[in-house]
Structure formats: C-alpha cells, structure tokens
Scaffold this active site. Structure first.
Site, mmCIF file in Angstrom:
data_model
loop_
_atom_site.group_PDB
_atom_site.id
_atom_site.type_symbol
_atom_site.label_atom_id
_atom_site.label_comp_id
_atom_site.label_asym_id
_atom_site.label_seq_id
_atom_site.Cartn_x
_atom_site.Cartn_y
_atom_site.Cartn_z
ATOM 1 N N LYS A 1 0.830 -1.218 0.000
ATOM 2 C CA LYS A 1 0.000 0.000 0.000
ATOM 3 C C LYS A 1 0.858 1.260 0.000
ATOM 4 O O LYS A 1 0.627 2.180 -0.774
ATOM 5 C CB LYS A 1 -0.932 0.023 1.229
ATOM 6 C CG LYS A 1 -1.865 -1.181 1.333
ATOM 7 C CD LYS A 1 -2.869 -1.035 2.469
ATOM 8 C CE LYS A 1 -2.265 -1.140 3.854
ATOM 9 N NZ LYS A 1 -1.731 -2.463 4.206
ATOM 10 N N ARG B 1 10.951 -6.931 6.230
ATOM 11 C CA ARG B 1 10.875 -5.466 6.081
ATOM 12 C C ARG B 1 11.712 -4.764 7.153
ATOM 13 O O ARG B 1 11.735 -5.162 8.303
ATOM 14 C CB ARG B 1 9.409 -5.021 6.211
ATOM 15 C CG ARG B 1 9.238 -3.504 6.131
ATOM 16 C CD ARG B 1 7.828 -3.106 5.812
ATOM 17 N NE ARG B 1 6.853 -3.563 6.788
ATOM 18 C CZ ARG B 1 5.531 -3.482 6.594
ATOM 19 N NH1 ARG B 1 5.050 -2.971 5.475
ATOM 20 N NH2 ARG B 1 4.700 -3.911 7.518
ATOM 21 N N ARG C 1 10.454 -3.020 12.662
ATOM 22 C CA ARG C 1 9.322 -2.635 13.512
ATOM 23 C C ARG C 1 8.999 -3.800 14.436
ATOM 24 O O ARG C 1 9.009 -4.954 14.001
ATOM 25 C CB ARG C 1 8.092 -2.359 12.634
ATOM 26 C CG ARG C 1 8.087 -1.002 11.994
ATOM 27 C CD ARG C 1 7.050 -0.866 10.897
ATOM 28 N NE ARG C 1 5.723 -1.372 11.214
ATOM 29 C CZ ARG C 1 4.680 -1.291 10.380
ATOM 30 N NH1 ARG C 1 4.820 -0.713 9.202
ATOM 31 N NH2 ARG C 1 3.516 -1.785 10.717
ATOM 32 N N ARG D 1 -9.887 0.567 8.353
ATOM 33 C CA ARG D 1 -9.540 -0.831 8.641
ATOM 34 C C ARG D 1 -10.697 -1.550 9.322
ATOM 35 O O ARG D 1 -10.570 -2.736 9.626
ATOM 36 C CB ARG D 1 -8.323 -0.879 9.556
ATOM 37 C CG ARG D 1 -6.993 -1.117 8.820
ATOM 38 C CD ARG D 1 -5.897 -1.025 9.855
ATOM 39 N NE ARG D 1 -4.706 -1.732 9.531
ATOM 40 C CZ ARG D 1 -3.563 -1.157 9.153
ATOM 41 N NH1 ARG D 1 -3.497 0.147 8.991
ATOM 42 N NH2 ARG D 1 -2.492 -1.883 8.951
ATOM 43 N N ARG E 1 -1.365 -9.884 13.084
ATOM 44 C CA ARG E 1 -1.903 -8.814 12.227
ATOM 45 C C ARG E 1 -2.604 -9.405 11.006
ATOM 46 O O ARG E 1 -3.642 -8.890 10.568
ATOM 47 C CB ARG E 1 -0.781 -7.856 11.791
ATOM 48 C CG ARG E 1 -0.358 -6.949 12.928
ATOM 49 C CD ARG E 1 1.002 -6.357 12.685
ATOM 50 N NE ARG E 1 1.020 -5.440 11.571
ATOM 51 C CZ ARG E 1 2.083 -5.205 10.806
ATOM 52 N NH1 ARG E 1 3.217 -5.839 11.036
ATOM 53 N NH2 ARG E 1 2.021 -4.351 9.827
HETATM 54 P P1 AMP Z 1 0.581 -0.040 9.350
HETATM 55 O O1 AMP Z 1 1.798 0.787 9.363
HETATM 56 O O2 AMP Z 1 -0.474 0.473 8.434
HETATM 57 O O3 AMP Z 1 0.860 -1.496 9.154
HETATM 58 O O4 AMP Z 1 -0.070 0.095 10.823
HETATM 59 C C1 AMP Z 1 0.641 -0.342 11.966
HETATM 60 C C2 AMP Z 1 -0.336 -0.576 13.099
HETATM 61 O O5 AMP Z 1 -0.994 0.652 13.450
HETATM 62 C C3 AMP Z 1 -1.464 -1.548 12.801
HETATM 63 O O6 AMP Z 1 -1.088 -2.903 12.958
HETATM 64 C C4 AMP Z 1 -2.495 -1.112 13.843
HETATM 65 O O7 AMP Z 1 -2.164 -1.587 15.112
HETATM 66 C C5 AMP Z 1 -2.337 0.398 13.842
HETATM 67 N N1 AMP Z 1 -3.248 1.025 12.849
HETATM 68 C C6 AMP Z 1 -2.903 1.648 11.697
HETATM 69 N N2 AMP Z 1 -3.994 2.075 11.037
HETATM 70 C C7 AMP Z 1 -5.056 1.717 11.788
HETATM 71 C C8 AMP Z 1 -6.462 1.846 11.634
HETATM 72 N N3 AMP Z 1 -7.011 2.439 10.553
HETATM 73 N N4 AMP Z 1 -7.255 1.348 12.618
HETATM 74 C C9 AMP Z 1 -6.737 0.774 13.719
HETATM 75 N N5 AMP Z 1 -5.421 0.590 13.918
HETATM 76 C C10 AMP Z 1 -4.573 1.055 12.968
#
Ligand code: AMP
Length: 236
Positions: A13, A127, A162, A88, A173
């Site tokens: 993404k 990653r 991370r 999400r 996840r």
């Molecule tokens: P990402 O960098 O998009 O993989 O997001 C890392 C983490 O942030 C996710 O695994 C969630 O714990 C949290 N997160 C990011 N976006 C959302 C969202 N829209 N709703 C809830 N948690 C989020």
C-alpha cells in the site's frame, strides 16, 4: 482525487501510494506512520496506541477516527489525498463516508491490493524501516537491502525492524486483517469504487505495473464520468 489504499499488512500500500502521490501531487496519509510518530514523541495518544500496536491489534475506532478527521481538516488535503491503512474497520469506512459527504466530497477509488499469504509474511518479516520519522524509507533484507547494512541510503539514519513486523505479531496482524478488515471490501462492493488488483514479486506484478494499472483505471473512470455529464448537459 481521493484514493484509499486497502489490503493486508505488507501488501504494498505504501509503495504504490508513493507513486500515486507523486503522479497526482497529493499527500499520503498513513495512519500507521501517524501512530508511530505519536509513539516516538511519547505523547498520550502514542502511549495508548502502542498498547494495541505492539500486540498486532487494531487501535480502537474512537482514537483512530478522531485522529484521521483532524488530519483531513488540514489545508494540504484540499486537492485530494491518499489514505494508506485507513479504513480498517466497517465503522471507520462508514465514518469516513459521513465525513466526506458533509464536506461534499467522495472517494474516487478504493484500491484493494492482494498477494499470496506466504509472500505477505515473508515481506513483513524481511521489512526494515528507517527510524528517522521524517524519512521513513522502507527496505527489504532480501529484495531491496540498504547499500550499507543498518544505515539508510537516503538519510544515513538507523535502519530497524518494527516490533510489530516480528513473526508473532505479524501472524496476529494477518489474522486481525482477515477478521476485522477484510469485510470492509464488502462495504465498498457495488459502489463502483472498489478496484482489486495483485501486487506480487512471484507473479512479476511489481509496484510500477500495479500503479500504472490504477492510473489507467482512474483515467477511464474520469472519461466515463465526463461522458455521462456531457449527455446530462445535452438533455437539459
Ligand atoms: P501499518 O503501518 O499500516 O501497518 O499500521 C501499523 C499498526 O498501526 C497496525 O497494525 C495497527 O495496530 C495500527 N493502525 C494503523 N492504522 C489503523 C487503523 N485504521 N485502525 C486501527 N489501527 C490502525
């Protein structure tokens, strides 16, 4: 132009968003990046969010939706924006629609990126990211390693994994995605907004090819809508 990047963790993404952001000259808003910034600042919202993020769980809707609404009220999104990682949950999708409608705006496309599960897991655990929150460059230990191990090519910052990219959290996840996030695609189905495509190294569908397809889709959609408008004008 309003674009939603949707899909499981490590679907690509952020990479595709980067290309589309340059093409349309609009900012990318990544909720994951926003949370990580709050965490590194040590702010209250960061502390709360980290309780969930470190477990591979979603941050509660109340916190996330408010944060996004605030961000979407800033000036730089007037000409459009790309959301990476939001919505999400179905609740987030509903609230986003409500918010956009109040502002007479609508989503142009929800891009759903797919990839085989084994490939996703491999991408997540390989990653690495630049710790400098102004840089955030992303690497892959196998496909795209930095020139000097542990050092960012772009800014010289430290490269780290991370916590939520470690195997246990990554598996969590992926299952949270299946349970809570995948149903969001059904919410968008039948509204002429959903565009589903595959980003896969194994299938040789890399980010440039995928982005070009999305741009073509948006061009066609625009032409179709302009055509409709012309017909409507002539009928008036
Ligand atoms: P990402 O960098 O998009 O993989 O997001 C890392 C983490 O942030 C996710 O695994 C969630 O714990 C949290 N997160 C990011 N976006 C959302 C969202 N829209 N709703 C809830 N948690 C989020």
């Amino acid at each position: 132009m309003i674009i939603i990047m949707f899909g499981p963790p490590a679907a690509g993404k952020g990479s595709v968003a980067g290309i589309l952001s340059e093409k349309y000259n609009i900012p990318t808003i990544s909720t994951g990046d926003m949370f990580r910034k709050y965490i590194s600042n040590g702010s209250e919202i960061g502390k709360k969010a980290n309780e969930y993020i470190s477990q591979g769980q979603l941050v509660p809707d109340e916190i996330t939706i408010e944060m996004v609404k605030e961000r979407l009220s800033e000036n730089d999104v007037k000409n459009g924006f790309i959301l990476d990682g939001f919505p999400r949950t179905v609740k987030q999708a509903e609230e986003l629609d409500k918010f956009l409608k109040e502002n007479n705006r609508d989503i142009d496309v929800v891009v759903k990126l797919e990839a085989p599960k084994e490939e996703l897991l491999e991408r997540i655990t390989n990653r690495r990211i630049c710790k400098n929150s102004d840089c955030k460059a992303v690497y892959n230990t196998k496909l795209n390693p930095p020139k000097v191990a542990g050092i960012c090519d772009k800014c010289g910052g430290p490269i780290v994994q991370r916590d939520d990219d470690k195997l246990e959290s990554a598996l969590n996840r992926l299952s949270v995605y299946d349970k809570e996030t995948a149903p969001v695609a059904d919410y968008y189905k039948g509204t002429e907004r959903l565009y589903t495509t595959t980003l896969s190294e194994r299938e040789n569908r890399l980010k440039d090819v995928v982005s070009a397809d999305i741009i073509k889709y948006l061009d066609l959609k625009k032409k179709k809508n302009n055509g409709k408008r012309n017909i409507e004008d002539e009928c008036r």
